[in-house]
Design a protein around this motif. Sequence first.
Motif, mmCIF file in Angstrom:
data_model
loop_
_atom_site.group_PDB
_atom_site.id
_atom_site.type_symbol
_atom_site.label_atom_id
_atom_site.label_comp_id
_atom_site.label_asym_id
_atom_site.label_seq_id
_atom_site.Cartn_x
_atom_site.Cartn_y
_atom_site.Cartn_z
ATOM 1 N N LEU A 143 0.720 -1.279 -0.163
ATOM 2 C CA LEU A 143 0.004 -0.156 0.156
ATOM 3 C C LEU A 143 0.889 1.355 0.013
ATOM 4 C CD1 LEU A 143 -2.756 -1.082 2.434
ATOM 5 C CD2 LEU A 143 -3.016 -0.861 0.161
ATOM 6 N N ASP A 207 -8.224 -0.406 0.463
ATOM 7 C CA ASP A 207 -7.494 -1.475 -0.426
ATOM 8 C C ASP A 207 -6.916 -2.391 0.583
ATOM 9 O OD1 ASP A 207 -7.957 -0.587 -2.692
ATOM 10 O OD2 ASP A 207 -5.956 0.308 -3.095
ATOM 11 N N LEU A 210 -7.710 -6.329 0.663
ATOM 12 C CA LEU A 210 -6.831 -6.930 -0.419
ATOM 13 C C LEU A 210 -5.779 -7.945 0.393
ATOM 14 C CD1 LEU A 210 -6.127 -4.672 -3.337
ATOM 15 C CD2 LEU A 210 -7.857 -6.353 -3.089
#
Length: 287
Positions: A143, A207, A210
């Motif tokens: 990230l 995110d 994920l």
Amino acid sequence: MTNVLYDVPGPRAIRRNRILGVITVLIVAAGLAFVIYRFAVTGQFSQEKWRIFSFPLVQKTILEATLSTLTAFGLAAVFSLILGLLLSIGRLSDRAWVRVPTTLFLELFRAIPVLILMMIMYYGLPPLGFTFITPLVAVVTALTLYNGSVLAEVFRAGVQSLPNGQSEAAYAIGLRKSAVMRLVLYPQAIRAMMPVIISQLVVVLKDTALGFIVTFHELLYLAKFYGAQVTYGSPIIPATIVFGAIYVALCLLLAALAKWVEIRSRRSLRVSKPVDVQKVELQVNEI
């Protein structure tokens, strides 16, 4: 002539807009009613499917997963902002040996999907001897690399969107480029690009989901686990509702924080004190 950018609607336009608004609300309400009806018909609201979420241990696990998600988000957000700031400085450098490698780094990690970065970090690096890679490290690193590269372009765009007179005036009073960037350009650029920065941080938060692909115990990983429990009727829809509501609540809190920061920034501009000329001259002489 009017003092607005559009003509004030007349009585017929107002009536038409109201009718369209009512029709839109009815369509959305009908869609929601149909979804709720199908959930009820298929037994998604039955006690059997929701009983798993009434156990204290399950609730504790959900709380721990929420904290894990917030931990990954917090670390990735801070590191992304720092990396983005550093990369934007390199991107704006006058030296080609700094600017070119920085540009290549940005383009590389902006082009690689976050999911692939996580898989490379967690499954690809340990066989090469990087045994310290944990699921949290893989998620935060992936990230950070992706969102840091995106934020670098946000910072660069903010700096380059400022009038040239800002930097020219700073150079005219004797400031070096490092001081111009630190004292003049970046504070204004960050304030101007704050909505975009907050929006990208919301992307960071979402995110984190994920991370389930690298066995990181966050909310989506737990939703998949509980939704597959055959003993409780495979509560996929209830798990989706519960964990989706948590994600929505977290995103709304982050949006509220962004609104608060924006209001505070505007208020600080309105109530800011006049510039102390003697203090500015003293700072310039020190530099």
